[in-house]
Design an enzyme around this catalytic site. Structure first.
Site, short mmCIF file in Angstrom:
data_model
loop_
_atom_site.label_atom_id
_atom_site.label_comp_id
_atom_site.label_asym_id
_atom_site.label_seq_id
_atom_site.Cartn_x
_atom_site.Cartn_y
_atom_site.Cartn_z
N LYS A 44 -23.16 -63.79 10.72
CA LYS A 44 -24.13 -64.63 11.41
C LYS A 44 -25.55 -64.35 10.90
CE LYS A 44 -21.54 -65.59 15.61
NZ LYS A 44 -21.21 -65.11 16.94
N LYS B 114 -13.62 -72.12 6.71
CA LYS B 114 -13.17 -72.12 8.11
C LYS B 114 -13.95 -73.16 8.91
CE LYS B 114 -14.71 -69.49 11.38
NZ LYS B 114 -15.11 -68.44 12.33
N LYS C 256 -18.69 -74.35 14.02
CA LYS C 256 -19.89 -75.09 14.42
C LYS C 256 -21.06 -74.74 13.51
CE LYS C 256 -18.01 -74.65 18.98
NZ LYS C 256 -17.88 -73.71 20.09
P1 TYM Z 1 -15.63 -69.32 19.68
O1 TYM Z 1 -16.33 -70.11 20.70
O2 TYM Z 1 -16.28 -69.15 18.34
O3 TYM Z 1 -14.20 -69.93 19.43
C1 TYM Z 1 -13.29 -70.18 20.51
C2 TYM Z 1 -11.87 -69.93 20.02
O4 TYM Z 1 -11.57 -70.81 18.93
C3 TYM Z 1 -11.07 -70.04 17.83
N1 TYM Z 1 -11.49 -70.69 16.56
C4 TYM Z 1 -10.65 -70.98 15.56
N2 TYM Z 1 -9.32 -70.80 15.42
C5 TYM Z 1 -8.75 -71.22 14.26
N3 TYM Z 1 -9.46 -71.84 13.27
C6 TYM Z 1 -10.79 -72.04 13.38
N4 TYM Z 1 -11.46 -72.66 12.40
C7 TYM Z 1 -11.45 -71.60 14.56
N5 TYM Z 1 -12.74 -71.65 15.02
C8 TYM Z 1 -12.73 -71.08 16.25
C9 TYM Z 1 -11.69 -68.67 17.98
O5 TYM Z 1 -10.96 -67.69 17.28
C10 TYM Z 1 -11.67 -68.50 19.48
O6 TYM Z 1 -10.41 -68.03 19.90
N6 TYM Z 1 -16.53 -64.61 21.03
C11 TYM Z 1 -15.69 -65.75 21.31
C12 TYM Z 1 -15.76 -66.18 22.76
C13 TYM Z 1 -15.43 -65.08 23.72
C14 TYM Z 1 -14.14 -64.51 23.95
C15 TYM Z 1 -14.34 -63.52 24.95
C16 TYM Z 1 -12.87 -64.77 23.44
C17 TYM Z 1 -16.30 -64.43 24.51
N7 TYM Z 1 -15.65 -63.48 25.25
C18 TYM Z 1 -13.25 -62.74 25.43
C19 TYM Z 1 -11.79 -64.00 23.91
C20 TYM Z 1 -12.00 -63.00 24.89
C21 TYM Z 1 -16.14 -66.90 20.43
O7 TYM Z 1 -17.27 -66.96 20.00
O8 TYM Z 1 -15.24 -67.88 20.26
#
Ligand code: TYM
Length: 324
Positions: free
Chosen positions: A112, A190, A193
């Site tokens: 990031k 990948k 956003k």
């Molecule tokens: P975030 O918001 O980036 O993504 C949410 C979920 O989507 C999955 N994901 C993907 N999976 C496959 N291919 C992709 N291109 C792709 N882009 C996103 C992510 O792996 C995720 O599962 N830190 C986390 C949010 C969070 C969280 C937690 C998750 C906060 N606290 C506790 C689990 C447990 C996040 O930014 O996800």
């Protein structure tokens, strides 16, 4: 009985990567038993969001997406992270026993910062808050995409550090991945956003056509035989077609010749696949957006259930370290 927990950041509209990597599992797993907590990680979103109105809209959109896609709120607790402020308290307790090295190793922080996101303290501590999210509910299993697996390991490390000092307070969690661990974006990186290469799950019509048009292809003509395994378009088609239909298209591309479909043709099939898959949910989304009070009620009920659990864990942790 296993407890499942996962979160999604409301930092934009939920995209196909979120859906196939995470949300699809969150909706399917509650039907197989266990206890389920899914939440909108709005505290986490503050590390990048600077627009309150936009964040508010994205929180609603994320909640509506889960409901429209069919999350059963009788079997799964859906809530907003910030409705459970105890997770911030837990973050401090965990941070106090965690070595800097544990967080310094976090790949997503480095990525990031490389991408130009300001290196705030919050961004650095991000996996610590995520650890609290997971540990607050005594979660055993965390269904996420591949990019979050290291964060679940950090949660284990932080829980172990606390337990080593104060006794068995936290349950050690484990990540579970769907079969689509890394859904590609329009450019083959990948889908994310922050890369601007996403397709919103409810995209449709001209906007969808334009996005699918951007999926990277090459200049080879339809008649030239090609290996579908090397074509990004097939990574997308795999998500939407039945295995039999997928194999049919793949065989025609492999064979080449006058009957082989061109990239335009394949893109058209993908557009139809996306439109069809999400058509019922798209309609339900409209209804839910028109009834914000119902969505608020669901989130309030979820928060109540989630908070009860988090308060218990927080109290246990406070007692263990001498603050009660
Ligand atoms: P975030 O918001 O980036 O993504 C949410 C979920 O989507 C999955 N994901 C993907 N999976 C496959 N291919 C992709 N291109 C792709 N882009 C996103 C992510 O792996 C995720 O599962 N830190 C986390 C949010 C969070 C969280 C937690 C998750 C906060 N606290 C506790 C689990 C447990 C996040 O930014 O996800």
């Amino acid at each position: 009985m296993s407890t499942y927990l996962s979160g999604i950041q409301p930092s934009g509209l939920p995209h196909l990567g979120n859906y196939f990597g995470a949300i699809e599992q969150h909706i399917r797993l509650p039907g197989q038993g266990g206890e389920h907590f899914y939440f909108i990680a709005d505290y986490h979103a503050l590390t990048t969001s600077r627009d309150a109105a936009e964040l508010r809209a994205n929180v609603r959109e994320t909640a509506v997406t889960y409901l429209a896609l069919g999350l059963d709120v009788e079997r799964a607790t859906l809530f907003r992270q910030s409705h459970v402020p105890e997770v911030c308290e837990l973050t401090w307790l965990l941070a106090s026993v965690t070595g800097m090295g544990v967080l310094e190793r976090a790949v997503s922080y480095k990525e990031k910062v490389q991408k130009g996101i300001a290196a705030s303290v919050g961004l650095f501590l991000y996996p610590g808050l995520m650890a609290s999210d997971i540990l607050a509910y005594d979660s055993h299993l965390v269904p996420v995409g591949a990019d979050q697996v290291q964060h679940v390991e950090i949660a284990r490390d932080m829980a172990s550090a606390f337990n080593a000092v104060y006794g068995e307070v936290f349950v050690l969690p484990q990540a579970v991945m769907s079969k689509h661990t890394k859904v590609p974006g329009l450019d083959g990186e990948k889908m994310s956003k922050s890369y601007g290469n996403t397709i919103w799950v409810f995209e449709t019509g001209k906007a969808l056509k334009k996005l699918v048009g951007r999926i990277t292809t090459d200049s080879r003509g339809p008649e030239e035989p090609k290996d579908p395994a090397g074509l990004l378009l097939f990574d997308f088609l795999r998500l939407f077609l039945t295995p039999a239909e997928f194999e049919e298209w793949a065989a025609r591309v492999r064979a080449g010749g006058v009957d082989a479909p061109g990239y335009g043709h394949l893109k058209q099939r993908l557009i139809e696949g996306i439109e069809e898959r999400f058509a019922p949910a798209r309609k339900r989304r409209e209804e839910l957006l028109a009834d914000p009070a119902e969505v608020d009620r669901i989130l309030a009920r979820g928060a109540e259930r989630a908070r009860e659990r988090a308060v218990r864990t927080r109290d246990r942790a406070l007692r263990a370290c001498g603050l009660r």
